[in-house]
Design a protein around this motif. Structure first.
Motif, short mmCIF file in Angstrom:
data_model
loop_
_atom_site.label_atom_id
_atom_site.label_comp_id
_atom_site.label_asym_id
_atom_site.label_seq_id
_atom_site.Cartn_x
_atom_site.Cartn_y
_atom_site.Cartn_z
N VAL A 1 45.66 53.96 48.23
CA VAL A 1 44.68 52.89 48.00
C VAL A 1 45.28 51.52 48.24
CG1 VAL A 1 43.25 51.77 46.22
CG2 VAL A 1 43.19 54.23 46.50
N ARG A 2 46.51 51.29 47.76
CA ARG A 2 47.04 49.94 47.87
C ARG A 2 48.39 49.82 48.56
NH1 ARG A 2 44.54 49.97 42.87
NH2 ARG A 2 46.44 50.78 41.98
N PRO B 1 34.82 46.66 37.70
CA PRO B 1 35.53 45.85 38.70
C PRO B 1 34.62 44.82 39.35
CG PRO B 1 35.98 48.19 39.03
CD PRO B 1 34.87 48.10 38.02
N PHE C 1 37.38 46.74 52.17
CA PHE C 1 38.84 46.77 51.97
C PHE C 1 39.35 48.17 51.66
CE2 PHE C 1 36.70 45.54 48.01
CZ PHE C 1 37.07 46.58 47.18
N CYS C 2 38.45 49.13 51.42
CA CYS C 2 38.84 50.35 50.70
C CYS C 2 38.95 51.59 51.58
CB CYS C 2 37.85 50.59 49.57
SG CYS C 2 38.34 51.98 48.54
N GLN D 1 36.20 42.43 41.65
CA GLN D 1 36.94 42.26 42.92
C GLN D 1 37.09 40.82 43.37
OE1 GLN D 1 38.39 44.93 43.41
NE2 GLN D 1 37.06 46.69 43.15
N PHE E 1 45.34 42.80 42.21
CA PHE E 1 46.15 43.24 43.34
C PHE E 1 46.06 42.24 44.47
CE2 PHE E 1 43.77 46.68 41.29
CZ PHE E 1 44.80 47.35 40.67
N LYS E 2 47.14 42.16 45.26
CA LYS E 2 47.07 41.41 46.51
C LYS E 2 46.36 42.27 47.53
CE LYS E 2 51.55 40.94 46.85
NZ LYS E 2 52.82 40.63 47.49
N TYR E 3 45.46 41.67 48.30
CA TYR E 3 44.79 42.44 49.34
C TYR E 3 45.83 43.03 50.30
CZ TYR E 3 42.51 43.66 53.62
OH TYR E 3 42.14 44.36 54.74
N SER E 4 45.63 44.30 50.63
CA SER E 4 46.53 44.92 51.61
C SER E 4 45.69 45.69 52.63
CB SER E 4 47.53 45.79 50.85
OG SER E 4 47.50 47.11 51.26
N ASP F 1 38.91 45.13 37.89
CA ASP F 1 39.84 45.11 39.03
C ASP F 1 39.53 43.87 39.86
OD1 ASP F 1 40.71 47.62 38.26
OD2 ASP F 1 39.70 48.68 39.88
N ILE F 2 40.59 43.23 40.35
CA ILE F 2 40.42 42.01 41.14
C ILE F 2 41.35 42.06 42.35
CG2 ILE F 2 40.56 39.47 41.09
CD1 ILE F 2 40.54 39.74 37.97
N ILE F 3 40.85 41.60 43.48
CA ILE F 3 41.71 41.49 44.66
C ILE F 3 41.87 40.01 45.00
CG2 ILE F 3 41.87 41.98 47.15
CD1 ILE F 3 40.34 44.55 46.65
N ARG G 1 44.19 48.30 54.98
CA ARG G 1 44.28 49.76 54.99
C ARG G 1 43.75 50.29 56.31
NH1 ARG G 1 47.56 51.55 51.76
NH2 ARG G 1 48.45 49.69 52.62
N1 5AD Z 1 44.01 46.00 48.81
C1 5AD Z 1 44.18 45.64 47.51
N2 5AD Z 1 43.57 46.23 46.48
C2 5AD Z 1 42.75 47.26 46.76
N3 5AD Z 1 42.01 48.05 45.95
C3 5AD Z 1 41.38 48.95 46.72
N4 5AD Z 1 41.68 48.76 48.02
C4 5AD Z 1 42.53 47.71 48.07
C5 5AD Z 1 43.19 47.04 49.11
N5 5AD Z 1 43.00 47.37 50.38
C6 5AD Z 1 41.93 47.87 44.51
C7 5AD Z 1 40.51 47.51 44.09
C8 5AD Z 1 40.02 48.80 43.46
C9 5AD Z 1 41.30 49.36 42.87
C10 5AD Z 1 41.27 50.81 42.54
O1 5AD Z 1 42.26 49.10 43.87
O2 5AD Z 1 40.56 46.47 43.14
O3 5AD Z 1 39.02 48.60 42.47
#
Ligand code: 5AD
Ligand code: SF4
Length: 462
Positions: free
Chosen positions: A67-68, A285, A186-187, A287, A356-359, A325-327, A361
């Protein structure tokens, strides 16, 4: 072992070929932890004994999550650590499952000769046969790639699996849905876990009844988006909650993860009707705090709609605790967008945030977006977010000091010499008491609050 050895040869050289010791290394969320539990339970039925160290194992499985983090790299580096073990014990088998197995399939075996078998998120039930196939004959590449990879989605198969928990304890998890159709940009989950499917209500009900016979008092219903649960019989998530609250011996019910767009008024009504059985804790969440970013994320709600959902839930459960949850650093996120996120955190008052920092995928839309945010900006925003939350979190927990809260006693902590349990709001509480309280709901007076836990003392009966 020779490449052309037969099953009988192997039984002579390896008495453990039809069973043995298995170690599973798990990354990721509760969903993955639950998958590991299922793997152990299935393998136990096939005569394997779980062990808690790779050194003791005849079979090592890495249950990965993508996921991350940078998951593929992590898997190869963990597998590399087992090279010495494999040199010492040629019969040792190493398998990779979970999201990385699903995504990389046979490539894992092609790239790392240490990996013997691979399976995907939809093929867990094939694990015992896959392991025994891999142990029966010592296949060379590329036969391994052809014969020891099970990573196809079972798109048409219904989601009919019973809950397998080896030692359920007082509180346990029950999967109700798997996969996800939301395609947040993002997921990776829709690609690694496939289309969303729900278990039939009757199956969930039967499992919960079985679990309560084994001493379970609390279940957490698990799914990527529990609110879109839809049983074959037509029941939705609210109906499922109502049934479990009315027709089982559970003392408490929790659920995660909720999606704000699907958290509806019918569910809120059911939560209200079933207090205090339904816990006053909702993981919701959001986000991102900016509606512009939410739209780019394909989340299906605006900032205002999120806040309306929070208010709707608070109206019926005034003591509800939210986590989220927050990105940060989603592509094109500006400083103003980020300020919207900070402001939303302050406005809602979450007791816990997972940020989390956006990453980027693989396969996801956002990975192709222009305006990726530089890493140092993401770092700074993440730190700012945690600092802003820390500043408001402590007063939120010190308010519990002096209160008498109902705690479901879950066990005895050897290290601390204390009993422990959780409040309805999901706070961990430690207190002195005798072990016969385990499994009971008891009043505990909170004497001291720490950021993540509470200390208290049992209130004696009047
Ligand atoms: N980058 C960062 N955070 C992410 N999440 C899911 N995909 C990404 C991503 N590409 C986080 C979201 C989600 C949690 C399980 O993981 O916040 O709710
Ligand atoms: Fe991923 Fe969105 Fe589905 Fe959650 S709802 S699993 S974030 S696609």
């Amino acid at each position: 072992m020779a490449g052309n050895s037969t099953h009988l040869d192997l039984l002579e050289t390896d008495p453990l070929a039809t069973g043995g010791r298995v170690f599973i290394s798990t990354y990721g969320c509760q969903m993955n932890v639950n998958d590991t539990e299922r793997m152990y339970a299935l393998l136990e039925m096939a005569n394997y004994t779980p062990v808690d160290s790779p050194e003791l194992a005849d079979v090592i499985i890495i249950n990965s999550c993508s996921v991350r983090e940078k998951p593929v790299h992590k898997v190869y580096s963990e597998v590399g650590k087992y090279k010495k073990l494999k040199d010492k014990k040629p019969h040792l088998r190493i398998g990779v499952g979970g999201c990385v197995g699903q995504q990389e399939k046979g490539q894992l075996i092609a790239k790392s000769p240490l990996i013997d078998f691979v399976f995907g998120t939809d093929n867990i039930d094939l694990l015992p046969s896959l392991v025994s196939r891999s142990r029966a004959i010592d296949l060379e590449l590329p036969q391994r790639e052809q014969k020891l990879v099970e990573a196809q989605f079972q798109h048409r198969a219904p989601y009919h699996v019973e809950t397998l928990v080896r030692k359920p304890g007082v509180a346990t998890f029950v999967n109700i849905t798997k996969g996800c159709d939301n395609f947040c940009t993002f997921c990776v989950v829709p690609f690694t876990r496939g289309r969303e499917k729900s278990r039939p209500l009757q199956h969930v009900l039967n499992d919960v009844r079985e679990l309560t016979k084994r001493g379970v008092k609390e279940v957490t219903l698990l799914g990527q988006n529990v609110n879109s649960y839809q049983s074959e019989c037509g029941a939705d998530f609210a109906d499922l909650m109502q049934t479990l609250a009315r027709s089982t011996d559970l003392l408490r019910i929790r659920f995660t993860t909720s999606h704000p767009k699907d958290f509806n008024a019918k569910l809120v009504e059911v939560l209200e009707r079933n207090q205090p059985k339904v816990c006053e804790y909702v993981h919701l969440p959001f986000q991102a705090g900016s509606s512009r970013v939410l739209e780019l994320m394909n989340r299906g709600y605006t900032r205002e709609e999120y806040l309306e959902k929070v208010q709707m839930i608070r109206r019926i459960m005034p003591n509800v605790v939210f986590s989220t949850d927050i990105i940060v650093g989603f592509p094109s996120e500006t400083e103003a967008d980020f300020q919207d996120t900070l402001a939303l955190v302050k406005e809602v008052g979450f007791e816990t945030i997972f940020a989390f920092k956006y990453s980027p995928r693989p396969l996801t839309k956002a990975a192709q977006f222009e305006d990726q945010v530089p890493e140092d900006v993401k770092d700074r925003r993440l730190q700012e977010l945690f600092a802003a939350h820390d500043a408001q979190a402590m007063p939120m927990v010190t308010k519990y000091e002096g209160q008498i809260l109902e705690v479901l006693v879950e066990g005895y902590d050897q290290n601390r010499g204390n009993l422990h349990g959780r409040t309805s709001q999901n706070k961990n509480v430690f207190f002195l008491g005798s072990e016969d309280l385990i499994g009971k709901l008891i009043p505990v007076k909170i004497t001291k609050a720490f950021p993540a836990t509470l200390r208290g003392e049992v209130v004696p009966p009047q």
